[in-house]
Design a protein around this motif. Structure first.
Motif, PDB file in Angstrom:
ATOM      1  N   VAL A 162      48.718 -79.442  60.105  1.00  0.00           N
ATOM      2  CA  VAL A 162      48.591 -80.933  60.316  1.00  0.00           C
ATOM      3  C   VAL A 162      47.037 -81.060  60.248  1.00  0.00           C
ATOM      4  O   VAL A 162      46.572 -82.074  59.684  1.00  0.00           O
ATOM      5  N   ALA A 163      46.332 -80.374  60.910  1.00  0.00           N
ATOM      6  CA  ALA A 163      44.623 -80.710  61.326  1.00  0.00           C
ATOM      7  C   ALA A 163      44.047 -80.148  60.007  1.00  0.00           C
ATOM      8  O   ALA A 163      43.148 -80.860  59.535  1.00  0.00           O
ATOM      9  N   TYR A 164      44.877 -79.275  59.044  1.00  0.00           N
ATOM     10  CA  TYR A 164      44.035 -79.017  57.856  1.00  0.00           C
ATOM     11  C   TYR A 164      44.264 -79.986  56.785  1.00  0.00           C
ATOM     12  O   TYR A 164      43.281 -80.649  56.047  1.00  0.00           O
ATOM     13  N   TRP A 165      45.343 -80.708  56.677  1.00  0.00           N
ATOM     14  CA  TRP A 165      45.525 -81.856  55.803  1.00  0.00           C
ATOM     15  C   TRP A 165      44.951 -83.209  56.174  1.00  0.00           C
ATOM     16  O   TRP A 165      44.426 -83.841  55.409  1.00  0.00           O
ATOM     17  N   ARG A 166      44.777 -83.279  57.695  1.00  0.00           N
ATOM     18  CA  ARG A 166      44.084 -84.592  58.201  1.00  0.00           C
ATOM     19  C   ARG A 166      42.486 -84.496  57.661  1.00  0.00           C
ATOM     20  O   ARG A 166      42.070 -85.122  57.247  1.00  0.00           O
ATOM     21  N   GLY A 167      41.950 -83.245  57.973  1.00  0.00           N
ATOM     22  CA  GLY A 167      40.709 -82.719  57.325  1.00  0.00           C
ATOM     23  C   GLY A 167      40.674 -82.958  55.994  1.00  0.00           C
ATOM     24  O   GLY A 167      39.608 -83.383  55.400  1.00  0.00           O
ATOM     25  N   ARG A 168      41.348 -82.655  55.037  1.00  0.00           N
ATOM     26  CA  ARG A 168      41.491 -82.804  53.656  1.00  0.00           C
ATOM     27  C   ARG A 168      41.343 -84.213  53.191  1.00  0.00           C
ATOM     28  O   ARG A 168      40.782 -84.583  52.441  1.00  0.00           O
ATOM     29  N   LYS A 198      46.827 -82.552  70.878  1.00  0.00           N
ATOM     30  CA  LYS A 198      47.570 -81.522  71.571  1.00  0.00           C
ATOM     31  C   LYS A 198      48.370 -80.887  70.454  1.00  0.00           C
ATOM     32  O   LYS A 198      48.908 -79.766  70.549  1.00  0.00           O
ATOM     33  N   VAL A 199      49.010 -81.660  69.546  1.00  0.00           N
ATOM     34  CA  VAL A 199      49.865 -81.211  68.421  1.00  0.00           C
ATOM     35  C   VAL A 199      48.967 -80.328  67.492  1.00  0.00           C
ATOM     36  O   VAL A 199      49.431 -79.140  67.381  1.00  0.00           O
ATOM     37  N   GLU A 200      47.815 -80.731  67.350  1.00  0.00           N
ATOM     38  CA  GLU A 200      46.887 -79.920  66.446  1.00  0.00           C
ATOM     39  C   GLU A 200      46.636 -78.422  67.096  1.00  0.00           C
ATOM     40  O   GLU A 200      46.311 -77.534  66.538  1.00  0.00           O
ATOM     41  N   GLU A 247      56.857 -89.236  58.809  1.00  0.00           N
ATOM     42  CA  GLU A 247      55.832 -89.935  59.172  1.00  0.00           C
ATOM     43  C   GLU A 247      54.558 -89.454  58.777  1.00  0.00           C
ATOM     44  O   GLU A 247      53.606 -90.071  58.125  1.00  0.00           O
ATOM     45  N   ILE A 248      54.353 -88.304  59.461  1.00  0.00           N
ATOM     46  CA  ILE A 248      52.989 -87.546  59.426  1.00  0.00           C
ATOM     47  C   ILE A 248      52.721 -87.187  57.825  1.00  0.00           C
ATOM     48  O   ILE A 248      51.483 -87.557  57.423  1.00  0.00           O
ATOM     49  N   LEU A 253      55.486 -79.000  52.962  1.00  0.00           N
ATOM     50  CA  LEU A 253      54.070 -78.469  53.086  1.00  0.00           C
ATOM     51  C   LEU A 253      53.857 -78.252  54.561  1.00  0.00           C
ATOM     52  O   LEU A 253      53.374 -77.329  54.882  1.00  0.00           O
ATOM     53  N   LEU A 254      54.206 -79.404  55.255  1.00  0.00           N
ATOM     54  CA  LEU A 254      54.007 -79.141  56.751  1.00  0.00           C
ATOM     55  C   LEU A 254      55.041 -78.196  57.564  1.00  0.00           C
ATOM     56  O   LEU A 254      54.554 -77.329  58.331  1.00  0.00           O
ATOM     57  N   LEU A 255      56.318 -78.076  56.799  1.00  0.00           N
ATOM     58  CA  LEU A 255      57.132 -77.084  57.441  1.00  0.00           C
ATOM     59  C   LEU A 255      56.874 -75.676  56.976  1.00  0.00           C
ATOM     60  O   LEU A 255      57.538 -74.763  57.386  1.00  0.00           O
ATOM     61  N   GLY A 256      55.796 -75.626  55.802  1.00  0.00           N
ATOM     62  CA  GLY A 256      55.486 -74.164  55.386  1.00  0.00           C
ATOM     63  C   GLY A 256      56.903 -73.489  54.672  1.00  0.00           C
ATOM     64  O   GLY A 256      56.997 -72.498  54.453  1.00  0.00           O
TER      65      GLY A 256
END
Length: 408
Positions: A10-16, A37-39, A53-54, A64-67
């Motif tokens: 999540v943090a990676y894609w938020r940064g992208r 806390k999630v990240e 939703e994310i 992609l979030l679930l890998g």
């Protein structure tokens, strides 16, 4: 990426997406502390509805979030990151004009900036820099969609024209990478947008992109019929002028029709279509690039050779290549030349000359590495070269095979 905890993804894609934790939290309807806390993995993400939703906010596939991305490649084709392909897919899933219709609010980018970006994207494609292009396309698609939704009148027609071109660029590069259904979707979108742009020639080029995607999907006969139908509408003569841009688009449609006919073995149709394209090329008089078609006498010969390869006549393809003047060939942009060298590699392979097939791959790689390293058809040719040489391979070709990730 697949081995990272979900919070890190999540943090990676938020940064992208260049979102701060606060902006991301606001869009999600959560607190910044919750996001943090999630990240960091302190708080678990165990509800699929929240994950979905994310994914929507980050404009990615939830897989992609679930890998669990089933399409992620680990071989050398990953020189084009599948994350980028997924981003292009997400951008194609946007319906900005419909959202703007209901919201009545839009902040489109300046058309001058978008015009420059589209020109740069075309040149990036025609120089064979596919990795760079796939990284730029998601944002360019979103910007062009926003412009199409936000402008009206004459600026609106230009915005539609630019969006149509961006869809064509996306279709062209996706087809190169073997993403045929996505290529079809993007080309189909371009046809629809061309009507809003009120440009028959743009619609003609969009038709050729649709047909290219259909051929790649094994639908060569419908592709031929569509190419011929629109080519007949755009043919010079009668009420139609014989301007260079019309000749280029008309000629391109005939060339793509010939390639479709070659795919299902209709050599008579191939010859008829190449004859018509030759007449258009003679009228045009030189190699040009109207509507980014690269149409002209030299590109005609490249398609003549490519059609011979599709028909299984590698010897004819080699003969055609040998009669092309070197200055004319070198005057073409890298994508066209590297694509032709890949066709020649296939032709030599048909002749059983795997040494020359490997040499053509090497030459193509020097011109436009992505055209050789990232295209599935090039991997098939290299695999055949390796299989038939049984290890007695020149060092440069062996090195290229290793870089491509191809083994016996």
């Amino acid at each position: 990426m697949d081995e990272l905890p979900i919070g890190r993804r999540v943090a990676y894609w938020r940064g992208r997406r260049k979102m701060s934790q606060q902006v991301f939290a606001d869009r999600l309807g959560k607190s910044k502390s919750w996001v943090d806390k999630v990240e960091r993995g302190v708080r678990r993400l165990d509800k699929f509805s929240v994950l979905y939703e994310i994914a929507v906010i980050l404009r990615i596939d939830v897989q992609l979030l679930l890998g669990k991305d089933p399409e992620r490649r680990t071989d050398a084709l990953s020189c084009i990151d599948q994350f980028e392909v997924q981003e292009i897919r997400a951008a194609l899933e946007q319906y900005s004009s419909m959202t703007a219709y209901f919201d009545g609010v839009s902040y489109p980018p300046p058309l001058a900036d978008l015009r420059k970006a589209v020109t740069h994207a075309w040149l990036t494609y025609q120089y064979g820099r596919y990795a760079m292009l796939t990284r730029a396309l998601p944002k360019l698609l979103r910007d062009a969609q926003a412009a199409d939704a936000g402008y009206g009148g004459e600026p609106g027609r230009e915005a539609a024209h630019l969006l149509g071109q961006v869809y064509q660029i996306a279709s062209s590069v996706l087809r190169k990478l073997g993403e045929c259904e996505l290529a079809w979707l993007a080309a189909d979108r371009s046809m629809a947008v061309a009507q809003r742009a009120d440009d028959q020639l743009l619609a003609g080029v969009a038709t050729a992109r649709v047909c290219n995607a259909l051929v790649a999907m094994g639908r060569a006969r419908p592709a031929l019929e569509l190419n011929l139908s629109i080519a007949n509408q755009l043919a010079p003569g009668g009420l139609n002028d014989s301007a260079p841009d019309r000749l280029s688009v008309y000629g391109m449609l005939l060339l793509q029709g010939a390639m479709a006919a070659a795919r299902f073995g209709d050599s008579d149709a191939v010859e008829d279509l190449l004859y018509g394209a030759n007449e258009a090329a003679l009228m045009l008089g030189s190699d040009q690039n109207h509507y980014w078609t690269s149409f002209g006498p030299t590109n005609l010969e490249l398609h003549r050779a490519a059609a011979a390869v599709e028909l299984g006549d590698g010897g004819r393809a080699v003969e055609i290549h040998q009669r092309i003047p070197e200055p004319s060939f070198n005057g073409l942009l890298p994508e066209r030349r590297a694509h032709h060298l890949l066709d020649l590699a296939r032709g030599y392979s048909q002749l059983g000359d795997v040494a020359m097939a490997g040499e053509m791959l090497l030459r193509g790689d020097r011109l436009a590495p992505s055209e050789i390293r990232c295209r599935p058809i090039a991997h098939e040719v290299m695999t055949d070269v390796l299989r038939r040489t049984r290890g007695a391979l020149p060092a440069p070709i062996a090195e290229l095979a290793e870089q491509m990730g191809v083994g016996v």
